[in-house]
Motif scaffolding. Structure first.
Motif, PDB file in Angstrom:
ATOM      1  N   ARG A  37      35.186  51.633  29.827  1.00 57.43           N
ATOM      2  CA  ARG A  37      35.891  50.644  30.654  1.00 57.43           C
ATOM      3  C   ARG A  37      37.365  50.542  30.309  1.00 57.43           C
ATOM      4  O   ARG A  37      38.038  49.622  30.711  1.00 57.43           O
ATOM      5  N   GLU A  38      37.853  51.466  29.508  1.00 58.56           N
ATOM      6  CA  GLU A  38      39.278  51.510  29.199  1.00 58.56           C
ATOM      7  C   GLU A  38      39.898  52.548  30.116  1.00 58.56           C
ATOM      8  O   GLU A  38      39.473  53.699  30.134  1.00 58.56           O
ATOM      9  N   ALA A  39      40.871  52.151  30.880  1.00 63.40           N
ATOM     10  CA  ALA A  39      41.513  53.072  31.808  1.00 63.40           C
ATOM     11  C   ALA A  39      43.001  53.144  31.500  1.00 63.40           C
ATOM     12  O   ALA A  39      43.639  52.133  31.240  1.00 63.40           O
ATOM     13  N   HIS A  40      43.537  54.342  31.530  1.00 67.39           N
ATOM     14  CA  HIS A  40      44.957  54.573  31.293  1.00 67.39           C
ATOM     15  C   HIS A  40      45.645  54.792  32.635  1.00 67.39           C
ATOM     16  O   HIS A  40      45.219  55.640  33.420  1.00 67.39           O
ATOM     17  N   GLN A  41      46.677  54.039  32.902  1.00 70.44           N
ATOM     18  CA  GLN A  41      47.428  54.199  34.146  1.00 70.44           C
ATOM     19  C   GLN A  41      48.390  55.368  34.022  1.00 70.44           C
ATOM     20  O   GLN A  41      49.130  55.476  33.053  1.00 70.44           O
TER      21      GLN A  41
END
Length: 145
Positions: free
Chosen positions: A107-111
């Protein structure tokens, strides 16, 4: 995908036998289901509460797992060629942008920002404010949007 009797469902069709089976029934519309590179799961966007979230369904168990939280519009998920990451569009920070999530999808997303190089040389679109369908390049070194 089918909306027969106002029930959104995603079907799997066996091209050799012609048989179909229900992958799942979802409370909202399902958008752009895609197989993982190894064929073990399907990823898609599902509308929910005025937004949409990214959901992956394990094909063996037919169990869905939500990867993003409702409250924003998360769409157009696509697996990397090796299946270790996904890229998707989201407006979670106000503007539609590309995000990468992986490994193990915590659930960690990098933009990704315009022109920014991250994750083994992948480059975000020049105009991330105009993103629609997202696709990973076959070598895993580029993303088209």
């Amino acid at each position: 995908m089918s909306y027969a009797n106002n029930r959104p469902r995603v079907y799997l069709f066996d091209l050799q036998s012609g048989r179909q089976s229900v992958l799942g029934e979802f409370n909202g519309m399902t958008l752009a289901p895609r197989f993982s590179p190894d064929g073990s799961s399907v990823i898609m966007a599902v509308t929910s509460g005025g937004g949409s979230e990214i959901v992956v369904v394990d094909l063996a168990s037919r169990t869905p797992r939500r990867l993003t939280d409702a409250g924003s519009i998360n769409v157009s998920p696509c697996y990397s060629p090796d299946g270790s990451q996904i890229v998707f569009n989201s407006d979670r920070d106000g503007d539609q942008q590309l995000y990468i999530m992986g490994p193990r999808w915590r659930r960690e997303a990098h933009q990704l920002r315009a022109g920014e190089i991250r994750h083994a040389g992948m480059v975000a679109a020049r105009r991330p404010d105009r993103l629609h369908a997202v696709r990973w390049g076959p070598r895993g070194t580029s993303i088209s949007a």
